[in-house]
Each structure stands twice: as structure tokens, then as C-alpha cells.
Design an enzyme around this catalytic site. Structure first.
Site, PDB file in Angstrom:
ATOM      1  N   LYS A  35      67.008  28.267  71.534  1.00  0.00           N
ATOM      2  CA  LYS A  35      66.259  29.332  70.864  1.00  0.00           C
ATOM      3  C   LYS A  35      65.495  30.168  71.881  1.00  0.00           C
ATOM      4  O   LYS A  35      65.467  31.405  71.804  1.00  0.00           O
ATOM      5  CB  LYS A  35      65.293  28.741  69.843  1.00  0.00           C
ATOM      6  N   THR A  86      55.767  22.558  58.547  1.00  0.00           N
ATOM      7  CA  THR A  86      55.139  21.525  57.717  1.00  0.00           C
ATOM      8  C   THR A  86      55.973  21.350  56.454  1.00  0.00           C
ATOM      9  O   THR A  86      55.541  21.700  55.348  1.00  0.00           O
ATOM     10  CB  THR A  86      53.681  21.899  57.346  1.00  0.00           C
ATOM     11  N   LEU A 153      51.647  35.966  55.288  1.00  0.00           N
ATOM     12  CA  LEU A 153      52.739  36.892  55.578  1.00  0.00           C
ATOM     13  C   LEU A 153      53.828  36.778  54.520  1.00  0.00           C
ATOM     14  O   LEU A 153      54.291  35.680  54.202  1.00  0.00           O
ATOM     15  CB  LEU A 153      53.346  36.575  56.952  1.00  0.00           C
ATOM     16  N   PHE A 252      53.234  40.651  41.584  1.00  0.00           N
ATOM     17  CA  PHE A 252      53.761  39.330  41.224  1.00  0.00           C
ATOM     18  C   PHE A 252      53.913  39.155  39.705  1.00  0.00           C
ATOM     19  O   PHE A 252      53.861  38.037  39.204  1.00  0.00           O
ATOM     20  CB  PHE A 252      52.891  38.212  41.819  1.00  0.00           C
ATOM     21  N   GLY A 260      61.170  30.930  45.161  1.00  0.00           N
ATOM     22  CA  GLY A 260      61.697  30.034  46.185  1.00  0.00           C
ATOM     23  C   GLY A 260      61.053  30.371  47.511  1.00  0.00           C
ATOM     24  O   GLY A 260      59.945  30.886  47.560  1.00  0.00           O
ATOM     25  N   CYS A 263      57.339  29.021  51.327  1.00  0.00           N
ATOM     26  CA  CYS A 263      55.916  28.812  51.046  1.00  0.00           C
ATOM     27  C   CYS A 263      55.626  28.249  49.660  1.00  0.00           C
ATOM     28  O   CYS A 263      55.133  27.129  49.528  1.00  0.00           O
ATOM     29  CB  CYS A 263      55.146  30.122  51.243  1.00  0.00           C
TER      30      CYS A 263
END
Length: 438
Positions: A35, A86, A153, A252, A260, A263
Site C-alpha cells: 500500500k 476498529t 467524514l 438523512f 450500510g 460506520c
């Protein structure tokens, strides 16, 4: 300021490039040597509009570099941001903090002068205290403070969100650390961005509370959409009617196949787990998780019902596979539930996504991918819109109708006008839209 960004994934790479654009010297660190080599060559590991240009400009200016050597990057840094993954831990839904704590220990061994260690990763409350414990025990002589600086973000708009955020939340508990963080974000102070300084626990809870609230709005409007379908109301008019209330807001409130991404699914699970552990269960959040999981599964049945109760032997054209537009992210995308369910019911899937087909091919099998959206409609018995890519809104319905074997559309994002489609001869079904009166 000299910044080390530990982790060059979505959050780390975007944040590092934006900090460099602010004028700081940033080194992005990753253990994946391949990467790092690709980043040095200007090849982005993710699709995010404008990121390649931002990385190129700041790399050429000498403000942004990439390395696998954490010790060198941390040793000279004023602030070290932990931006590792995480993921959801198997078995209980809690956030897996293995990478965060491993990074903290490695950072501790590399600190040479006063350093602010900042958790940028989304982490449950209490993580900052544990990071401080790990750093202090690993190198007792280290001069450091720990801060929490959650990211907010949106994939597909991450650079704009970083450069012009609604607010910046910083959990910090010493004047020295606050000064460092204020200096890092000085360009945003100059444009009067609200800076919310709190203690560490408050910053950690704020991130999860924000995402859980937005996920709740999505699930709420999706359930209202179900009601609208049953009673002949239009969910878009309902959303506008309530969204114009300043206490609610318009964002929203877009019905669809469920949320999905990287987050909302994992963060709602982690919040629910943390709350149960603290004996303060979040029953609303737990219900949101259940509603969303059920909804994604129901969308495949919606297609089957629309086709008369069976899709066996039918060719289903699919437009969009990623969890949202302007990203190649397939994590917890509704397509991961919808496509396999249709295949299990006997359908053949022909699909197009502007950016996500490489990633989709890793997790979805036995799909025919096409080079254009129109090719995905060719000889289809029904067309299903799963992701709301802007280019789909500009498709010519007449050309779609000519290409399809049967002109039928299940529009899970409501990108087409129902009346126009029906006037053109399509059998059409959206989400939360009134059906034609017989």
C-alpha cells in the site's frame, strides 16, 4: 506542526492529506508495504473524489510522505494520530480494539519528546484512558498527553467535510495538549469553525451518539415509507413536510434499502454493547439495528413480490452495488443481502457499478458485471436500483425500455419519477411511493 498518522486507510489517508493541505508536515504510516509503495506512486487504495489530486499536490510540495517505519515517523512528531481499523468483534458486536492498543504500545516505544497521542479511530468510551495506560506503562518516562478527536467524514464527501466541517470535537485534558490541537486546527479556527473542547469520554460518546442518531433517522423514515406504501401516501412529501421543521432537519430522511458502510452498522453495534456493559442499555439504538437488518433482507422479497412471487429463471439487472454513491466501499452494503437472496430464489444477476465492481467481485459470486449501466439493462426481466449514483439519474428511460426483455423497475432509491416511468410503459415500484389507483 509535525504529524504522524498511524494507519493509511480511509480515515488516516484523508485526514493526513487534509492536514498536509493545512500546511503541516505529515507522515502516513502503514504496515502494508505494498500500500505504501502504491501511495508513493500516486495510486489510491480507495475511491474518494478529489483524494488523488490532494495527495499528489501535497506530496510534491513535500508536506506529505508515506512510510512503513513507525518509529521514525513518531520520533519527530508533535502529534500522533491513531487511525487504524476498529472492526466489529465477532460474537458480541463490540469494537475490536486490537489494532488501536497495538499502535499505542508501538507509539510509546518510539516517543522521544513531548507528544500528543490522538485517537482518530472510532472507539468506545474508555479507550482513551486505556491508551494512556498502555503508553505510560510501556515507557514510564514518556512525556505525553492523550486526546480524542473523532472524525465525522462522509464517504464521497470526505475532503469537503474535513476542510469545511460543521464542528471539530476534541477531548483533551491539559492546557499543553489543547494548545497543540488548537495549532493543528488553526486553519479551521480562521474560518470560525466551532471547536468543541471536552473531556476524553465526552468526545468518545459524541462520535457514537452522532452516528446512532443519524442511523435512527434513516430507519425511522424507512419505516414511515412502509406505512406510506400501505395507505397511499408519498414518503418524499412526508419527509419534506417534517424536514422543514428546524427541530428535525431535512438530512438523512431519504428512504431506501437500509444503511450500510464502514460506520453506522459497526458503530451502532458498539454503542449498544458499551451501553449494556455500563448498565445503561440503549433500547432505541438496539431497535434501529434490528430494523435495518430486517429491512435489507426485505428488499429482495420486495423484488420477488413485484415479479409475481417468483424470480426463478429471470435475469435481474442491478444498478449500483456499493453502500452509497461516490465510494467503492462494499462494507455492509444492502447489495450483500439483496443479491444473494435473489440468486437463492433462482435469479441470474447482471450488474453495473461505476466504482465498486472490483470490491463487489470479492464478496459477491456468480454475477455478470457490465461495462455500462445500459448493458446491465439488456434483456433484463426486471431492473433493480440499489445505489443512487448520480449518473443513473441521467439514464434515458426509453433506451432502457428498448433494451429490457420486460419493462419492469424496482427503484430502491427513488431516482426515477413514478408517473413518467408508468406513462412510458414501465411497471414501476419505488419505496414509500403511492401505487397507481385502479
Amino acid at each position: 506542526m509535525r504529524i504522524a498518522m498511524i494507519g493509511s486507510g480511509y480515515v488516516g489517508l484523508v485526514s493526513g492529506a487534509c492536514f498536509a493541505h493545512f500546511g503541516h508536515d505529515v507522515v502516513c504510516v502503514d504496515k502494508d508495504a505494498g500500500k505504501i509503495d502504491r501511495l508513493r506512486a500516486g495510486q489510491m487504495p480507495i475511491y474518494e473524489p478529489g483524494l488523488d489530486t490532494l495527495v499528489e499536490e501535497n506530496s510534491k510540495a513535500g508536506r506529505l510522505s508515506f512510510t512503513t517505519n513507525l518509529a521514525d515517523a513518531v520520533g519527530d512528531a508533535d502529534a500522533v494520530f491513531i487511525a487504524v481499523g476498529t472492526p466489529t468483534r465477532r460474537g458480541d458486536g463490540h469494537a475490536d480494539l486490537t489494532y488501536v492498543y497495538a499502535a499505542a504500545a508501538e507509539i510509546a516505544r518510539s516517543i522521544r519528546g513531548y507528544t500528543v497521542v490522538v485517537t482518530k479511530s472510532t472507539v468506545p468510551v474508555g479507550t482513551g484512558r486505556e491508551v494512556a495506560r498502555i503508553v505510560g506503562e510501556t515507557q514510564p518516562a514518556a512525556a505525553f498527553d492523550v486526546a480524542s478527536n473523532p472524525e465525522f467524514l462522509r464517504e464521497g464527501a470526505a475532503i469537503e467535510d474535513f476542510m469545511k466541517p460543521d464542528r471539530v470535537v476534541i477531548g483533551v485534558e491539559s492546557d499543553r495538549a489543547r494548545d497543540v490541537m488548537s495549532t493543528i486546527y488553526r486553519p479551521l479556527n480562521l474560518i470560525q469553525t466551532p471547536m468543541v473542547f471536552t473531556n476524553i469520554e465526552t468526545a468518545e460518546v459524541t462520535k457514537y451518539a452522532g452516528n446512532a442518531f443519524l442511523a435512527t433517522k434513516i430507519s425511522f423514515i424507512n419505516e414511515i415509507a412502509d406505512l406510506c406504501e400501505r395507505v397511499g401516501a408519498d414518503v418524499h412529501d412526508v419527509a419534506r413536510g417534517i424536514g422543514l421543521d428546524g427541530r428535525i432537519g431535512r438530512k438523512f430522511l431519504h428512504p431506501g434499502p437500509g444503511f450500510g458502510g464502514s460506520c453506522f452498522p459497526k458503530d451502532t453495534l458498539a454503542l449498544a454493547y458499551t451501553a449494556r456493559e455500563a448498565n445503561a442499555p440503549q433500547t432505541i439504538v438496539e431497535q434501529v439495528i434490528e430494523v435495518n437488518n430486517t429491512r435489507k433482507k426485505k428488499m429482495a422479497q420486495k423484488v420477488v413480490d413485484f415479479c409475481g412471487g417468483s424470480v426463478a429463471g429471470l435475469t435481474v439487472g442491478v444498478l449500483g452495488l456499493t453502500f452509497k454513491a461516490d465510494t467503492d466501499d462494499m462494507r455492509d452494503a444492502p447489495a450483500l443481502d439483496i443479491v444473494p437472496a435473489l440468486q437463492a430464489a433462482g435469479a441470474k444477476i447482471v450488474a453495473f457499478d461505476p466504482e465498486g465492481m472490483d470490491e463487489a467481485g470479492k464478496v459477491l459470486k456468480d454475477i455478470t458485471f457490465t461495462k455500462t449501466a445500459y448493458e446491465a439493462t439488456t434483456d433484463a426481466d426486471v431492473l433493480v436500483v440499489i445505489t443512487e449514483w448520480h449518473e443513473f439519474r441521467g439514464l434515458d428511460p426509453r433506451r432502457i425500455k428498448q433494451a429490457m426483455r420486460r419493462p419492469r423497475i424496482v427503484d430502491l432509491r427513488n431516482i426515477f419519477d413514478p408517473e413518467e416511468m408508468r406513462e412510458l410503459g414501465f411497471a414501476y415500484e419505488g419505496v414509500g411511493r403511492p401505487k397507481p389507483r385502479s
